[in-house]
Write a protein that holds these residues in place. Structure first.
Motif, PDB file in Angstrom:
ATOM      1  N   MET A 329      -5.854 -15.353 -31.760  1.00 51.42           N
ATOM      2  CA  MET A 329      -5.910 -14.158 -32.621  1.00 51.42           C
ATOM      3  C   MET A 329      -5.317 -14.454 -33.994  1.00 51.42           C
ATOM      4  SD  MET A 329      -4.960 -10.880 -30.294  1.00 51.42           S
ATOM      5  CE  MET A 329      -4.061 -11.398 -28.862  1.00 51.42           C
ATOM      6  N   VAL A 330      -4.220 -15.199 -34.002  1.00 47.49           N
ATOM      7  CA  VAL A 330      -3.530 -15.492 -35.270  1.00 47.49           C
ATOM      8  C   VAL A 330      -4.392 -16.384 -36.158  1.00 47.49           C
ATOM      9  CG1 VAL A 330      -1.477 -16.561 -36.297  1.00 47.49           C
ATOM     10  CG2 VAL A 330      -1.258 -15.224 -34.190  1.00 47.49           C
ATOM     11  N   VAL A 331      -4.975 -17.449 -35.581  1.00 49.22           N
ATOM     12  CA  VAL A 331      -5.768 -18.370 -36.415  1.00 49.22           C
ATOM     13  C   VAL A 331      -7.066 -17.710 -36.883  1.00 49.22           C
ATOM     14  CG1 VAL A 331      -4.802 -20.405 -35.238  1.00 49.22           C
ATOM     15  CG2 VAL A 331      -7.051 -19.572 -34.569  1.00 49.22           C
ATOM     16  N   ALA A 332      -7.627 -16.837 -36.056  1.00 47.70           N
ATOM     17  CA  ALA A 332      -8.873 -16.161 -36.440  1.00 47.70           C
ATOM     18  C   ALA A 332      -8.615 -15.163 -37.559  1.00 47.70           C
ATOM     19  CB  ALA A 332      -9.495 -15.470 -35.226  1.00 47.70           C
ATOM     20  N   SER A 333      -7.551 -14.393 -37.421  1.00 42.95           N
ATOM     21  CA  SER A 333      -7.199 -13.435 -38.469  1.00 42.95           C
ATOM     22  C   SER A 333      -6.915 -14.175 -39.778  1.00 42.95           C
ATOM     23  CB  SER A 333      -5.975 -12.623 -38.038  1.00 42.95           C
ATOM     24  OG  SER A 333      -5.555 -11.771 -39.084  1.00 42.95           O
ATOM     25  N   TRP A 366     -14.144 -13.070 -32.209  1.00 39.12           N
ATOM     26  CA  TRP A 366     -14.182 -13.369 -33.645  1.00 39.12           C
ATOM     27  C   TRP A 366     -14.556 -12.128 -34.443  1.00 39.12           C
ATOM     28  CZ3 TRP A 366     -12.364 -16.863 -36.891  1.00 39.12           C
ATOM     29  CH2 TRP A 366     -11.881 -18.060 -36.357  1.00 39.12           C
ATOM     30  N   GLN A 367     -15.514 -11.358 -33.914  1.00 38.14           N
ATOM     31  CA  GLN A 367     -15.865 -10.125 -34.634  1.00 38.14           C
ATOM     32  C   GLN A 367     -14.694  -9.129 -34.589  1.00 38.14           C
ATOM     33  OE1 GLN A 367     -19.340  -8.505 -35.536  1.00 38.14           O
ATOM     34  NE2 GLN A 367     -20.755  -9.832 -34.428  1.00 38.14           N
ATOM     35  N   ALA A 369     -11.553  -9.981 -34.684  1.00 42.28           N
ATOM     36  CA  ALA A 369     -10.593 -10.456 -35.694  1.00 42.28           C
ATOM     37  C   ALA A 369     -11.065 -10.124 -37.106  1.00 42.28           C
ATOM     38  CB  ALA A 369     -10.389 -11.966 -35.555  1.00 42.28           C
ATOM     39  N   ALA A 370     -12.379 -10.162 -37.311  1.00 43.02           N
ATOM     40  CA  ALA A 370     -12.924  -9.883 -38.649  1.00 43.02           C
ATOM     41  C   ALA A 370     -13.032  -8.390 -38.925  1.00 43.02           C
ATOM     42  CB  ALA A 370     -14.297 -10.537 -38.788  1.00 43.02           C
ATOM     43  N   GLY A 371     -12.832  -7.575 -37.867  1.00 45.85           N
ATOM     44  CA  GLY A 371     -12.938  -6.124 -38.034  1.00 45.85           C
ATOM     45  C   GLY A 371     -14.359  -5.603 -37.894  1.00 45.85           C
ATOM     46  N   SER A 372     -15.310  -6.505 -37.583  1.00 44.94           N
ATOM     47  CA  SER A 372     -16.723  -6.119 -37.636  1.00 44.94           C
ATOM     48  C   SER A 372     -17.339  -5.828 -36.273  1.00 44.94           C
ATOM     49  CB  SER A 372     -17.532  -7.241 -38.300  1.00 44.94           C
ATOM     50  OG  SER A 372     -17.437  -8.436 -37.540  1.00 44.94           O
ATOM     51  N   GLY A 373     -16.562  -6.014 -35.199  1.00 51.14           N
ATOM     52  CA  GLY A 373     -17.147  -5.936 -33.867  1.00 51.14           C
ATOM     53  C   GLY A 373     -16.935  -4.608 -33.163  1.00 51.14           C
ATOM     54  N   VAL A 374     -17.289  -4.609 -31.860  1.00 54.97           N
ATOM     55  CA  VAL A 374     -17.010  -3.435 -31.034  1.00 54.97           C
ATOM     56  C   VAL A 374     -15.499  -3.362 -30.838  1.00 54.97           C
ATOM     57  CG1 VAL A 374     -19.200  -3.571 -29.820  1.00 54.97           C
ATOM     58  CG2 VAL A 374     -17.241  -4.755 -28.861  1.00 54.97           C
ATOM     59  N   ASP A 375     -14.971  -2.154 -30.722  1.00 54.57           N
ATOM     60  CA  ASP A 375     -13.562  -2.006 -30.369  1.00 54.57           C
ATOM     61  C   ASP A 375     -12.673  -2.863 -31.279  1.00 54.57           C
ATOM     62  OD1 ASP A 375     -11.722  -0.740 -28.810  1.00 54.57           O
ATOM     63  OD2 ASP A 375     -12.094  -1.862 -26.992  1.00 54.57           O
ATOM     64  N   ALA A 376     -13.079  -3.012 -32.542  1.00 50.49           N
ATOM     65  CA  ALA A 376     -12.432  -4.013 -33.413  1.00 50.49           C
ATOM     66  C   ALA A 376     -11.113  -3.523 -33.975  1.00 50.49           C
ATOM     67  CB  ALA A 376     -13.367  -4.368 -34.565  1.00 50.49           C
ATOM     68  N   ALA A 377     -10.276  -4.496 -34.341  1.00 49.07           N
ATOM     69  CA  ALA A 377      -9.065  -4.163 -35.094  1.00 49.07           C
ATOM     70  C   ALA A 377      -9.506  -3.644 -36.461  1.00 49.07           C
ATOM     71  CB  ALA A 377      -8.217  -5.419 -35.271  1.00 49.07           C
ATOM     72  N   PRO A 378      -8.905  -2.563 -36.976  1.00 42.77           N
ATOM     73  CA  PRO A 378      -9.305  -2.088 -38.307  1.00 42.77           C
ATOM     74  C   PRO A 378      -9.060  -3.181 -39.353  1.00 42.77           C
ATOM     75  CG  PRO A 378      -7.281  -0.999 -37.557  1.00 42.77           C
ATOM     76  CD  PRO A 378      -7.808  -1.782 -36.397  1.00 42.77           C
ATOM     77  N   TYR A 379      -9.879  -3.196 -40.390  1.00 43.00           N
ATOM     78  CA  TYR A 379      -9.810  -4.317 -41.340  1.00 43.00           C
ATOM     79  C   TYR A 379      -8.452  -4.436 -42.010  1.00 43.00           C
ATOM     80  CZ  TYR A 379     -10.457  -1.281 -45.476  1.00 43.00           C
ATOM     81  OH  TYR A 379     -10.304  -0.343 -46.473  1.00 43.00           O
ATOM     82  N   PHE A 380      -7.720  -3.308 -42.094  1.00 38.70           N
ATOM     83  CA  PHE A 380      -6.419  -3.368 -42.779  1.00 38.70           C
ATOM     84  C   PHE A 380      -5.306  -3.867 -41.850  1.00 38.70           C
ATOM     85  CE2 PHE A 380      -7.601   0.991 -41.623  1.00 38.70           C
ATOM     86  CZ  PHE A 380      -6.646   1.281 -40.663  1.00 38.70           C
ATOM     87  N   ARG A 381      -5.657  -4.169 -40.585  1.00 40.36           N
ATOM     88  CA  ARG A 381      -4.658  -4.791 -39.703  1.00 40.36           C
ATOM     89  C   ARG A 381      -4.734  -6.301 -39.911  1.00 40.36           C
ATOM     90  NH1 ARG A 381      -4.440  -5.113 -33.113  1.00 40.36           N
ATOM     91  NH2 ARG A 381      -2.410  -6.078 -32.993  1.00 40.36           N
ATOM     92  N   ILE A 382      -3.751  -6.847 -40.564  1.00 43.53           N
ATOM     93  CA  ILE A 382      -3.757  -8.275 -40.900  1.00 43.53           C
ATOM     94  C   ILE A 382      -2.494  -8.910 -40.316  1.00 43.53           C
ATOM     95  CG2 ILE A 382      -3.686  -9.940 -42.801  1.00 43.53           C
ATOM     96  CD1 ILE A 382      -5.290  -7.884 -44.469  1.00 43.53           C
ATOM     97  N   PHE A 383      -2.698  -9.805 -39.380  1.00 43.53           N
ATOM     98  CA  PHE A 383      -1.557 -10.476 -38.754  1.00 43.53           C
ATOM     99  C   PHE A 383      -0.721 -11.200 -39.803  1.00 43.53           C
ATOM    100  CE2 PHE A 383      -4.165 -10.420 -34.809  1.00 43.53           C
ATOM    101  CZ  PHE A 383      -3.194  -9.970 -33.920  1.00 43.53           C
TER     102      PHE A 383
END
Length: 434
Positions: A329-333, A366-367, A369-383
């Motif tokens: 998760m960390v490296v993808a973010s 990966w999606q 982590a990018a915020g673009s997928g299903v059930d995704a982390a919101p784009y403003f969540r940045i590790f």
């Protein structure tokens, strides 16, 4: 021509016992010819020392040895699946081809082509559910639409689950007398296929009751051996998913069980939305203006970013074919947000390196982590890759193992400033998705 045979085609199910399709084939009225095809369409893209090819090859040789004790074997082919079946159908009098379902876009296309070829020859093609408990549209909303959020999917999955029905074990050992008696079926060496033995070994999986019971408390700490290492074995079917779910239930561990359900969640997402291999699930995220700096991508790949958690993860991946899930998760973010490099680049690199590469989970994560997928982390969540160390590797045991020069003058400077990179990511995403 010789007597008729039923072909069983091994793919992502490299085990003899508790294999649904193999069990069904052995219950047919014709002797069973087991085959495996090293698919050139896939292998031609891989490096000559790919560890997954070595692993598959070694598992098949173990299976061949077991079947030779029964007077049979497995016929191995290295070609396209269609060419292999042309050969099989010219060498044997084939009545039916039996195999287990596969859900990835390439596999679906391949199976349609083979079914069509066999139909012309009036040969039956039968496939069975084996690598999951629930597949395709077996767990959907009441209106028939697929779930795109994990938690309601998981709840519906559990509601639909019936241990007696879904954990039936398909014992094959009593039916081996229905194998084709032919112990000298075609074999191959790794070098015949242009490969050489990899120095990377797939670790044994660990699903002891202790590992499962302690899973929740240990799984987030990359320095600890707190994960099961089950991924590769589920990917290639060297273990039965039914037996693994039973172990999770017997150990009364919801977290471990739910990880297995996550796998099925992503598999049904890919089945319903095959376009997500290439396109963002949330379409507006394809408007993100990625920087895609190749030099920065190389630093990320080599683990030379100046962020020790990121670097440890990438070096672990390059050396062992594995990376701890928390670190993934960390490296993808970091790649998508700090460097603004397209998630597809990262997904492709993981596909090349990960022993447990599973297209559905890899694309899904990966999606996410990018915020673009299903059930995704919101784009403003940045590790924050530095505070992740404080939380999950505060003694720096994991970092010191993989980045021995950390803390010395030899360790590279941070390639980007966290605060600046975060602001840049927020501005870029905001202007793309609003």
């Amino acid at each position: 021509m010789a007597d008729r045979v039923n072909v069983f085609w091994f793919r992502r199910d490299l085990r003899l016992d508790d294999n649904v399709g193999f069990y069904k084939a052995l219950h047919g009225k014709h002797p069973v010819l087991p085959v495996f095809i090293f698919d050139k369409e896939i292998l031609d893209e891989l490096p000559e020392d790919d560890a997954r090819v070595t692993f598959i090859y070694d598992e098949l040789q173990k299976m061949r040895n077991s079947l030779q004790e029964e007077g049979s074997s497995i016929a191995l082919y290295h070609s396209t699946p269609k060419q292999a079946f042309k050969q099989i159908c010219s060498d044997f009098n084939v009545q039916n081809v039996i195999t287990n379902h596969d859900y990835e876009p390439y596999a679906k296309k391949r199976d349609e082509e083979i079914e069509s070829f066999l139909k012309e020859k009036e040969i039956g093609f039968y496939t069975y559910k084996d690598q999951v408990i629930f597949e395709k549209d077996e767990v959907v909303k009441d209106d028939g639409d697929p779930y795109v959020v994990y938690t309601p999917y998981m709840k519906k999955w559990k509601d639909a689950f019936d241990a007696d029905k879904h954990l039936k074990i398909y014992y094959t050992s009593q039916h081996m007398d229905n194998l084709l008696q032919h112990s000298r079926l075609p074999n191959l060496s790794l070098s015949d296929m242009g490969f050489k033995r990899s120095s990377i070994e797939v670790p044994e999986y660990d699903v002891t009751p202790t590992t499962i019971q302690e899973y929740e408390s240990t799984r987030n700490f990359p320095a600890e051996e707190g994960t099961s290492r089950l991924g590769t074995h589920l990917r290639f079917g060297t273990v039965s998913v039914r037996k693994m779910v039973k172990k999770a239930i017997d150990a009364k561990n919801e977290t471990f069980w739910e990880e297995l359900i996550w796998r099925e969640f992503f598999m049904q997402i890919l089945w319903h939305f095959p376009e997500t291999v290439e396109n963002a699930f949330r379409k507006k995220y394809d408007r993100v203006e990625w920087r895609n700096n190749k030099k920065e991508f190389e630093k990320w790949k080599k683990g030379e970013t100046g962020y020790p958690m990121v670097d440890a993860g990438m070096r672990q991946l390059n050396k062992s074919g594995y990376m701890h899930n928390r670190v993934r998760m960390v490296v993808a973010s970091f790649l998508c947000k700090h460097l603004l490099i397209d998630w597809r680049w990262g997904e492709a690199y993981f596909a090349e390196k990960l022993l447990d590469y599973e297209q559905s989970s890899n694309v899904g994560n990966w999606q996410w982590a990018a915020g673009s997928g299903v059930d995704a982390a919101p784009y403003f969540r940045i590790f924050n890759p530095t505070t992740q160390i404080d939380k999950f590797d505060k003694d720096k045991k994991y970092i010191n193992e993989w980045v021995p020069e950390y803390g010395t003058d030899d360790y590279p400077e941070k390639m980007v400033d966290h605060k600046e990179a975060r602001e840049r990511a927020l501005d870029t995403y905001k202007s793309a998705v609003g």
